[in-house]
Design an enzyme around this catalytic site. Structure first.
Site, short mmCIF file in Angstrom:
data_model
loop_
_atom_site.label_atom_id
_atom_site.label_comp_id
_atom_site.label_asym_id
_atom_site.label_seq_id
_atom_site.Cartn_x
_atom_site.Cartn_y
_atom_site.Cartn_z
N HIS A 100 0.70 -1.04 -0.07
CA HIS A 100 0.20 0.08 -0.11
C HIS A 100 1.05 1.09 -0.16
O HIS A 100 2.00 1.18 0.72
CB HIS A 100 -1.12 0.12 1.25
N ASP A 103 2.53 2.26 3.37
CA ASP A 103 2.62 0.89 4.06
C ASP A 103 4.85 1.42 3.84
O ASP A 103 5.59 1.74 4.83
CB ASP A 103 2.65 -0.14 3.41
#
EC number: 5.3.1.5
Length: 438
Positions: A100, A103
């Site tokens: 993501h 992340d």
């Protein structure tokens, strides 16, 4: 700096190996049905559970003490986390990873900071990919964690939240394209509702349809050649999510004319939460022409939520892999381990144990599924079961040569009296078990 100094690259040592950090079954270059294992499986490690999750749950704080999760400058920690991730991927011998946007980069306090941080980290990811040869299976945007997304992202009642989600998806799609990702995933973590008392279902579905059209338009504008994937999930964190399962997603795509533009990324644990088997969800997606990729994990049958445990059932994964092989294998997708070690698995080496075992399970499953395809007893029995539809009468029915009245008259005139035929379920289950436990 090495983040895993005590771990040597994981090697294939065969079924008789006593080393807990070796592959007993995953022999990356072994040919199966004329193609190396690694190319069939296209396995990926996920960034979020492996390098972001601190070991917390709804009842307690994080239990992990990873060096890349210590207090400090957020960008310096993100750079260190990327180095740790690619050291892990390389030593594990896995070919792909997934992430993501938030992340890999700190979100910051504004969209401007988000954009700048993410752009800097994409530079680092690109360098790591070039140096290691690790590839991106897919990227995505986290449009669910920030409090602004409490009532959804694209389905939010506030159009400014919709715009913020668009900003993140725009950025993550561009990053995925630059990093040569094979797919882009849209996981609507909060695209659903808690209560119908404050929800306009028609409006929210229309918003989701508009958002997905914009995503498709942007894909073609930037020349992204990978697949766009929606990841179905029935509930948790919301009471009901619009992308409940593969069949529901297909209905949504058809409604908005997107069935040829978007496919599905199927997660095993999401399938079981929807009341289906993993096998069913894959077969459904294949039958509808929207099969794309896999999140490989499992749930705990005694828990009613998404536990994201590593896959450990050769039986379950063999049936799933059989469907994938029968459909021609992955095109752009693969098996991403959307799996996390348990909260009490505190040591960094536990990350390796979880992935090594799961990779061996997939390797065994591939071999068993390939044997089932080579000697496809299931298909032969299916062909026998549906043989009548290949005969002139069955073909005429499907071709539209009868209407309801004429078909009824045919049945009356010919005094049709077909008898039930055994489905032989027990025999078929025995056949599968003989392949699996040979």
């Amino acid at each position: 700096m090495q983040y895993f100094p005590d771990v040597e690259p994981i090697r294939f040592e065969g079924p008789n190996s006593d080393s807990p950090l070796s592959f007993r079954h995953y022999d990356a270059d072994k040919l199966i049905l004329g193609k190396p294992m690694r190319e069939h499986l296209r396995m990926a490690a996920c960034y979020w559970h492996t390098f972001v999750w601190p070991g917390s749950d709804v009842f307690g704080a994080g239990t992990f003490k990873r060096p890349w999760q210590h207090a400090g400058d957020p960008m310096e920690l993100a750079i260190g986390k990327a180095a740790a991730a690619f050291e892990f991927f390389s030593k594990l011998g896995i070919d792909y990873y997934c992430f993501h946007d938030t992340d890999v980069a700190p979100e910051g306090q504004s969209l401007k900071e988000y954009r700048n941080h993410f752009a800097q980290m994409v530079d680092h990811l690109e360098r790591h990919q070039e140096q290691s040869g690790i590839k991106l299976l897919w990227g995505t945007a986290n449009c669910f964690s920030n409090p602004r997304f409490a009532a959804g992202a694209a389905s939010n009642p506030d159009p400014e939240v919709f715009a913020c989600a668009a900003a993140q998806v725009f950025s993550a799609m561009n990053a995925t394209h630059r990093l040569k990702g094979a797919n882009y995933v849209l996981w609507g973590g909060r695209e659903g509702y808690e209560t119908l008392l404050n929800t306009d279902l028609k409006r929210e579905r229309e918003q989701l349809g508009r958002f997905m059209r914009m995503v498709v338009e942007h894909k073609h504008k930037i020349g992204f050649t990978g697949d766009l994937l929606i990841e179905p999930k029935p509930q948790e964190p919301t009471k009901h999510q619009y992308d409940y399962d593969s069949a529901t997603v297909f209905g949504f795509l058809q409604q908005y004319g997107l069935e040829h533009e978007i496919k599905v990324n199927i997660e095993a644990n999401h399938a079981t939460l929807a009341g289906h088997s993993f096998h069913h969800e894959i077969a459904t997606a294949v039958s509808l022409g929207i099969f794309g990729s896999i999140d490989a994990n499992r749930g705990d049958p005694q828990n009613g939520w998404d536990t994201d445990q590593f896959p450990n059932s050769v039986e379950e994964m063999t049936l799933a892999t059989y469907e994938i092989l029968k459909a021609g294998g992955f095109k752009n997708g693969g098996f991403n381990f959307d799996s996390k070690v348990r909260r009490q698995s505190l040591d960094q080496i536990d990350l390796f144990h979880g992935h090594v075992g799961a990779m061996d399970v997939l390797a065994l499953s591939l071999e068993r599924a390939a044997a089932m395809v080579q000697n496809d007893q299931l298909q032969r029995l299916k062909d026998q079961r549906y043989a009548g539809w290949k005969q002139p009468f069955g073909q005429a029915v499907m071709a539209g040569d009868f209407n309801l009245e004429s078909l009824a008259e045919h049945a009356f005139t010919n005094e049709l009296n077909p008898q039930a035929v055994s489905g032989r379920q027990e025999m078929l289950e025995n056949i599968v078990n003989r392949f699996i436990y040979r």
